[in-house]
Design an enzyme around this catalytic site. Structure first.
Site, PDB file in Angstrom:
ATOM      1  N   LYS A  49       0.807  -1.221   0.000  1.00  0.00           N
ATOM      2  CA  LYS A  49       0.000   0.000   0.000  1.00  0.00           C
ATOM      3  C   LYS A  49       0.840   1.271   0.000  1.00  0.00           C
ATOM      4  CE  LYS A  49      -3.374  -2.773   0.098  1.00  0.00           C
ATOM      5  NZ  LYS A  49      -4.162  -3.046  -1.104  1.00  0.00           N
ATOM      6  N   TYR A 263     -12.450 -14.351   3.062  1.00  0.00           N
ATOM      7  CA  TYR A 263     -11.399 -13.378   3.378  1.00  0.00           C
ATOM      8  C   TYR A 263     -10.930 -13.533   4.832  1.00  0.00           C
ATOM      9  CZ  TYR A 263      -9.117  -8.958   4.355  1.00  0.00           C
ATOM     10  OH  TYR A 263      -8.193  -8.017   4.739  1.00  0.00           O
ATOM     11  N   TYR A 289      -3.069 -12.783   2.777  1.00  0.00           N
ATOM     12  CA  TYR A 289      -2.789 -12.501   1.363  1.00  0.00           C
ATOM     13  C   TYR A 289      -1.640 -13.373   0.823  1.00  0.00           C
ATOM     14  CZ  TYR A 289      -5.571  -8.312   2.295  1.00  0.00           C
ATOM     15  OH  TYR A 289      -6.581  -7.460   2.654  1.00  0.00           O
TER      16      TYR A 289
HETATM   17  C1  LIG Z   1      -0.283  -7.966   2.244  1.00  0.00           C
HETATM   18  C2  LIG Z   1      -1.222  -7.676   1.133  1.00  0.00           C
HETATM   19  N1  LIG Z   1      -1.055  -8.317  -0.027  1.00  0.00           N
HETATM   20  C3  LIG Z   1      -1.884  -8.125  -1.074  1.00  0.00           C
HETATM   21  C4  LIG Z   1      -2.940  -7.247  -0.982  1.00  0.00           C
HETATM   22  C5  LIG Z   1      -3.849  -7.108  -2.155  1.00  0.00           C
HETATM   23  O1  LIG Z   1      -3.594  -5.951  -2.863  1.00  0.00           O
HETATM   24  P1  LIG Z   1      -4.772  -5.248  -3.653  1.00  0.00           P
HETATM   25  O2  LIG Z   1      -5.804  -4.895  -2.624  1.00  0.00           O
HETATM   26  O3  LIG Z   1      -4.147  -4.102  -4.319  1.00  0.00           O
HETATM   27  O4  LIG Z   1      -5.323  -6.271  -4.610  1.00  0.00           O
HETATM   28  C6  LIG Z   1      -3.150  -6.541   0.212  1.00  0.00           C
HETATM   29  C7  LIG Z   1      -4.299  -5.623   0.332  1.00  0.00           C
HETATM   30  O5  LIG Z   1      -4.698  -5.198   1.376  1.00  0.00           O
HETATM   31  C8  LIG Z   1      -2.274  -6.762   1.289  1.00  0.00           C
HETATM   32  O6  LIG Z   1      -2.435  -6.115   2.454  1.00  0.00           O
END
Ligand SMILES: Cc1ncc(COP(=O)(O)O)c(C=O)c1O
Length: 330
Positions: A49, A263, A289
């Site tokens: 981010k 999620y 993630y």
């Molecule tokens: C550690 C991590 N990886 C991947 C993502 C996914 O990225 P995006 O929301 O841009 O798809 C996030 C989103 O919050 C994240 O915190």
């Protein structure tokens, strides 16, 4: 080529982030695995981010904002990085954080990202699963305006076209690093949630006429639903860059096989991937993630979709601070 340089940007990231070979994991999986270390982007623990916030906060400052408002799950990495970026820029930060069902019970509500949000001085508004976080955002913004403040709302995950520009930069870094290492990547793998990371990366590759496939591993929805979310944001990002939207055709790939029941809900394959990568490489993934994305990478290597001769680049988007909220799962 694009007009990327024309967009105002504040400096928050340690870039270029390293791009490294994972020799022991490669030997284990029988494919050549590389990692782009956006977990080392530098701000309050780093993560993807921060790149987006360089553009979003520049826009906020240009518009005269004094308070940044954003939204996410209770253990949002985006919220943590927004709180830290706002602190660094001298802005106030209000976070609307929603409960998530099916997550661990002990540390989730106190530790991990939530602890760090508070350390960075953010004001937290807790939202239950039944409440609408959009409605709470509207209320918070109205209250701030009533007090004479100038709020700037950042969408979930920082994922609008402006935020995605951060990953156009990342694509440029990857291309430069691939030349310096003399390695041609056959695939890029990334965890895909609110879509800005995958969309920005693809926009950056398209802008540089690079055809490396980018596979998004879904963390919250089906492959088809994720594909259309990424596609729509990719088109908006290309438009912002003055690039023909039709170049997005056929570029977006998403796989929804690895997010399990939803999620933030742990899967056995995520736990296995997080453990194994820590033990083989000393590399910390996260439970929501990158752990699920790595579980996907493991499976696709084991199924033979990725071949031994392929160079596979895993984009590490950060999030290991979230591990402390998931202690009981590990
Ligand atoms: C550690 C991590 N990886 C991947 C993502 C996914 O990225 P995006 O929301 O841009 O798809 C996030 C989103 O919050 C994240 O915190």
């Amino acid at each position: 080529m694009s007009n990327l340089k024309n967009f105002p940007r504040v400096s928050l990231c340690h870039t270029p982030t390293p791009l490294e070979n994972l020799a022991r994991l490669s030997a284990y999986l029988g494919c050549k695995i590389w990692v782009k270390r956006d977990d080392c982007s530098g701000l309050a623990g780093g993560g993807n981010k921060t790149r987006k916030l360089e553009y979003l906060l520049a826009d906020a400052i240009q518009k005269g904002a004094d308070t940044v408002v954003t939204v996410g799950g209770l253990q949002s990495n985006h919220a943590r990085q927004t709180a830290a970026a706002a602190a660094k820029m001298g802005l106030a930060c209000e976070l609307i954080l929603q409960d998530v069902v099916g997550v661990p019970q002990q540390d989730y509500y106190h530790n991990g990202n939530l602890l760090l949000d508070q350390l960075c001085g953010a004001k937290i508004h807790r939202v239950t699963v039944e409440q609408s976080s959009e409605l709470v955002v509207e209320q918070v913004v109205a209250e701030l305006k009533n007090k004479g403040k100038m709020p700037y709302v950042i969408p979930l995950g920082g994922s609008n076209a402006l935020g995605s520009l951060g990953y156009v930069n990342c694509a440029d870094e990857i291309i430069t690093q691939s030349h310096a290492l003399n390695v041609a990547f056959d695939h890029i793998i990334v965890a895909s949630g609110s879509a800005g990371t995958q969309a920005g990366l693809l926009a950056g590759l398209i802008a540089q006429h690079q055809d490396i496939p980018v596979l998004g591993i879904c963390v919250s929805r089906s492959g088809l639903a994720q594909q259309s979310l990424v596609e729509s944001l990719l088109k908006q990002t290309l438009s912002l860059l003055n690039i023909d939207q039709s170049w997005s055709h056929g570029k977006v790939k998403a796989n929804g096989d690895y997010y399990g029941d939803g999620y933030g809900i742990s899967t056995a394959s995520m736990i296995h991937a997080v453990r194994l990568v820590a033990q083989l490489e000393g590399l910390l993934l996260d439970p929501v993630y990158t752990g699920k994305a790595m579980a996907g990478l493991f499976d696709l290597c084991q199924q033979g979709v990725f071949k031994p001769e392929h160079n596979i680049l895993f984009l590490h988007t950060g999030g290991s601070q979230g591990l402390f909220a998931y202690r009981e799962v590990f």
